[in-house]
Motif scaffolding. Structure first.
Motif, PDB file in Angstrom:
ATOM      1  N   THR A 163       0.859  -1.185   0.000  1.00  0.00           N
ATOM      2  CA  THR A 163       0.000   0.000   0.000  1.00  0.00           C
ATOM      3  C   THR A 163       0.895   1.235   0.000  1.00  0.00           C
ATOM      4  N   ARG A 180      -4.068   6.654   0.362  1.00  0.00           N
ATOM      5  CA  ARG A 180      -3.300   5.408   0.362  1.00  0.00           C
ATOM      6  C   ARG A 180      -3.981   4.392  -0.561  1.00  0.00           C
ATOM      7  N   GLY A 197      -6.233   0.019   6.683  1.00  0.00           N
ATOM      8  CA  GLY A 197      -4.882   0.507   6.463  1.00  0.00           C
ATOM      9  C   GLY A 197      -4.254   0.014   5.179  1.00  0.00           C
ATOM     10  N   GLN A 234      -0.842  -4.166   5.482  1.00  0.00           N
ATOM     11  CA  GLN A 234      -0.965  -4.667   6.853  1.00  0.00           C
ATOM     12  C   GLN A 234      -0.795  -6.177   6.917  1.00  0.00           C
ATOM     13  N   ASP A 240     -13.151   1.459   5.405  1.00  0.00           N
ATOM     14  CA  ASP A 240     -11.871   1.927   5.936  1.00  0.00           C
ATOM     15  C   ASP A 240     -11.696   3.410   5.626  1.00  0.00           C
ATOM     16  N   SER A 254      -9.490   5.307   6.755  1.00  0.00           N
ATOM     17  CA  SER A 254      -8.104   5.757   6.897  1.00  0.00           C
ATOM     18  C   SER A 254      -7.404   5.935   5.554  1.00  0.00           C
ATOM     19  N   ARG A 255      -8.073   5.558   4.454  1.00  0.00           N
ATOM     20  CA  ARG A 255      -7.401   5.587   3.150  1.00  0.00           C
ATOM     21  C   ARG A 255      -7.339   6.978   2.533  1.00  0.00           C
TER      22      ARG A 255
END
Length: 490
Positions: free
Chosen positions: A46, A55, A218, A222, A350, A352-353
């Protein structure tokens, strides 16, 4: 590290290379992994490919095998801190007119959404879902052992043969269910009428109902990081930014496992290989390829069909006939006018991307092997076809054409992300027909990449099968390698 203090060297830190290294380390052996790229993971990485704060998964993005694979069932990603989140809809297949087929985790809910074709969908998948573990153990085997429960294998084989024959036209009355199944089969990057592509489709569709199609919080990195951390905990070492161009460059070791393509093996071993083996590797058949585009978006994709906004994965091609036409064109070396596009929106589970309120979209189109054509315009056309207004959301994009895929991963020859052509024979006989496809005819050298059975996807089993042979032949260690992994986990 001296040239005499390591039992095994692994070249390549993709999921198969790391799985092989973990088996070796779990057997009490000293292991050193060498990776050409600055970061580990191969196709399971990633990175910020567009602009800072967004990301993107470099290759693999959705991971049913991270739950289902025998290796990951033993390794237990959740126990190693990897959070795998399930989209409400595993995959969706939009059609023109604001309609879509939705594959929910719940088989009954999926069947209900297919109306008159729901009972047929349930008849296909209920027995496969009920026996999914045995099914996965069979398709993740080395194809050289007798299945533990042959009846489940027979059920799958009969359904594959039916789906690959004209019978498939009689099974469904409307167009949504056939399209939904065709979209999954196209993951094989091969003609839809083939036995292998239908096998891939049935297995992946089964897993959608049995274990889901999860997305790692993440990013796919991960998964890689968890494997690498555990390898280091067990005494293994990893060196990045260390390309290897010859076996002569490696530290002396009793076993060498190569997570490389057949072309990579030829490059590394050269004239050290017997002539017959070298000639066979030089004719290895690579498959069709992918042109990939990553998008940074100002907001969620505005899908026209209800439920697509809940899906982690979407198959963008239209009807089954359109999918078949597109895949046949690519297999014959032509670019499809309306290509099959596989899209993933990790932001559904997600956040967080991307920055708050924004999204990333991962997408690739199938193209002929070695293609230098940038088909990002056609990819955007296919998304826009089912999500009017999509283009207005694009803040940035990153394109990698098939002929440049090897810059991210040396194993992607001509942009083939599957490690070789997908056909029933080629999956069993890769890289060439031998009883032990992992053993290279050089003392102590083994091949452990996706160019060995069982082939593509993030499952680690190519590495497990190769490592099992290495520890038996080179160190006299017998038994189930997965028991070693499970026993030393945690």
């Amino acid at each position: 590290m001296s040239h005499t203090d390591v039992d095994a060297v692994v070249v390549g830190s993709g999921p198969n290379g790391l799985a092989a290294a973990l088996v070796l380390a779990s057997a009490g052996l000293s292991v050193h992994v060498l990776e050409a790229a600055p970061t580990i993971g191969g196709g399971t990485r990633t990175q910020e490919l567009t602009v800072p704060g967004y990301r993107h998964d470099v290759c693999s993005a959705v991971h049913p095998m991270a739950i289902a694979s025998p290796f990951f069932r033993a390794f237990d990603l959740a126990g190693h801190g990897v959070r795998l989140r399930q989209p409400t809809v595993a995959y969706a297949h939009p059609l023109d007119g604001g309609r879509a087929g939705l594959a929910w985790r719940d088989l009954d809910r999926t069947a209900e959404g297919l109306g008159p074709d729901g009972p047929s969908w349930r008849r296909i998948f209920q027995p496969l879902v009920d026996g999914w573990e045995d099914l996965v153990d069979t398709v993740m085997s080395d194809f050289r052992t007798v299945p533990r429960r042959p009846a489940n294998t027979v059920r799958l084989a009969l359904r594959i043969l039916a789906q690959a024959s004209p019978v498939h036209r009689l099974r469904f009355r409307h167009d949504v269910a056939p399209a939904l199944l065709a979209g999954v089969a196209a993951h094989a990057i091969a003609p839809l009428r083939g036995v292998a592509s239908n096998g891939v489709g049935l297995v992946l569709a089964t897993l959608a109902h049995a274990v889901g199609w999860p997305i790692p919080v993440g990013g796919s990195q991960q998964i890689t990081n968890a494997m690498a951390d555990e390898l280091r905990r067990r005494g293994g070492t990893i060196t990045t930014s260390h390309p290897v161009d010859s076996l002569d460059e490696l530290p002396r070791a009793r076993a060498v496992l190569l997570d490389v393509s057949p072309a990579g093996l030829l490059r590394l071993a050269g004239d050290r290989l017997p002539g017959w083996y070298r000639r066979a590797l030089s004719t290895y058949r690579y498959g069709s390829a992918a042109c990939k585009v990553d998008f940074a978006l100002s907001g969620p994709v505005p899908w026209a069909a209800e439920g697509c906004d809940l899906a982690g994965t979407l198959h963008l091609v239209g009807s089954r006939a359109e999918a078949a036409h597109a895949e046949a064109a690519v297999a014959s070396g032509r670019h499809a006018e309306r290509p099959y596009v596989l899209a993933v929106q990790p932001g559904v589970v997600d956040d967080s991307r991307a920055p708050a309120g924004r999204q990333v979209l991962w997408a690739y189109a199938h193209v002929p092997n070695g293609s230098s054509r940038d088909v990002s315009g056609q990819i955007k056309d296919q998304v826009e076809r089912f999500a009017p207004g999509f283009r207005d959301l694009i803040l940035a994009e990153h394109v990698i054409t098939a002929d440049r895929q090897h810059q991210h991963n040396r194993n992607y020859v001509g942009g083939d992300i599957a490690g070789g052509a997908t056909s029933a024979w080629h999956l069993v006989a890769r890289p060439l027909p031998r009883w032990d496809p992992y053993a290279v005819p050089l003392e102590g050298v083994f091949l452990c990449s996706a160019s060995t059975p069982p082939g593509q996807a993030v499952h680690g089993m190519c590495g497990v099968h190769a490592a099992k042979r290495a520890i038996r032949k080179r160190f006299g260690i017998t038994g189930d390698p997965l028991r070693l992994v499970a026993a030393t986990a945690g």
